[in-house]
Design an enzyme around this catalytic site. Sequence first.
Site, PDB file in Angstrom:
ATOM      1  N   HIS A  64       0.855  -1.341   0.260  1.00  0.00           N
ATOM      2  CA  HIS A  64      -0.153  -0.206  -0.068  1.00  0.00           C
ATOM      3  C   HIS A  64       0.926   1.346   0.189  1.00  0.00           C
ATOM      4  CE1 HIS A  64       0.306  -0.015   4.517  1.00  0.00           C
ATOM      5  NE2 HIS A  64       0.113   1.288   4.451  1.00  0.00           N
TER       6      HIS A  64
ATOM      7  N   ASP B  30       0.011  -7.567   1.554  1.00  0.00           N
ATOM      8  CA  ASP B  30       0.400  -6.260   1.544  1.00  0.00           C
ATOM      9  C   ASP B  30       2.037  -6.182   1.653  1.00  0.00           C
ATOM     10  OD1 ASP B  30       0.444  -3.498   1.862  1.00  0.00           O
ATOM     11  OD2 ASP B  30      -0.340  -3.299   3.662  1.00  0.00           O
TER      12      ASP B  30
ATOM     13  N   SER C 157       4.060   2.043   8.005  1.00  0.00           N
ATOM     14  CA  SER C 157       3.941   1.080   7.190  1.00  0.00           C
ATOM     15  C   SER C 157       5.196   0.699   6.380  1.00  0.00           C
ATOM     16  CB  SER C 157       2.834   1.533   6.225  1.00  0.00           C
ATOM     17  OG  SER C 157       1.734   1.458   6.803  1.00  0.00           O
TER      18      SER C 157
END
Length: 282
Positions: free
Chosen positions: A83, A136, A233
Amino acid sequence: MRRPFVRALARPLVLAAALSAIPLASVAPAAADGIVVGGFPVDASESPWVVALSSRDRFGGTRSGQFCGAVAVGPKTVLTAAHCLSEDALGAPPEQTRDLKVITGRTDLRSAEGREIPIRESWVNPKYDSESNAGDFAVLTLAESLPRRAVMGMAAAGDPAYEAGTGAMVYGWGDVTGAGDYATGLRAARVHVLPDTLCEEVYPGMGGGAYLADAMVCAGEKVGGRDACQGDSGGPLVAQGKLIGLVSWGSGCGRVGSPGVYTRVSDVIRRLGWESAAQESK
Ligand code: ARG
């Protein structure tokens, strides 16, 4: 662009989204205190495998263009979250983000220490599902090599490091409160691997991310307070000296009863056919 509140809660947010589109303040927990929330400063030289993803064109220069974390798993191979490289985040496909770089050895993003390495190739998992958040991960190939000591070994499937109760550490330059206070220095927070059943209950996938035990790791603290957050992230979750997860998503940051969800590295290994590499680095 505004997303409905409930979706925003469990969707992965990257810095761009956090700064512009999503009412993050309304999601911020009153209890979160302080990447990584509840963390402490660390020096990049002590954890040389933690690297920052940067694009000054897209995110501005004050924090070296940092917008996500990443981790070196080979001298020229870096893992991050899918992402982080989505069009949502970059505003364009990664190949068109010409100043996309990895920054290594820079504790303070306002400094010029360490090295900036251009990305030669990026591969985003085509099976990444932005609805459930499954799969992801992305693989970046660097234009120059990192030293051997900057390479983190990956925990293979069945490794005890994945067991619930194991102590782990998450690293990043992300939000320290859940209210958009991005760190300038690298931080780490001590968390524990939590039972899959806990994340399955908390994240059943109704109107948000769905926890999938085969592909994700549940980690945090039962009482909240210590967690990854926006901007972390793609960064590493490390247990017993091995990489077990990549920061992926969660509901708020450090909230009681809302653990962090990480991409399971053994699933990445399996999907990429990297079993022999993982075995060697154990
Ligand atoms: N999706 C976030 C990012 O892009 C990471 C969120 C992690 N959240 C958590 N509570 N552990 O930086």
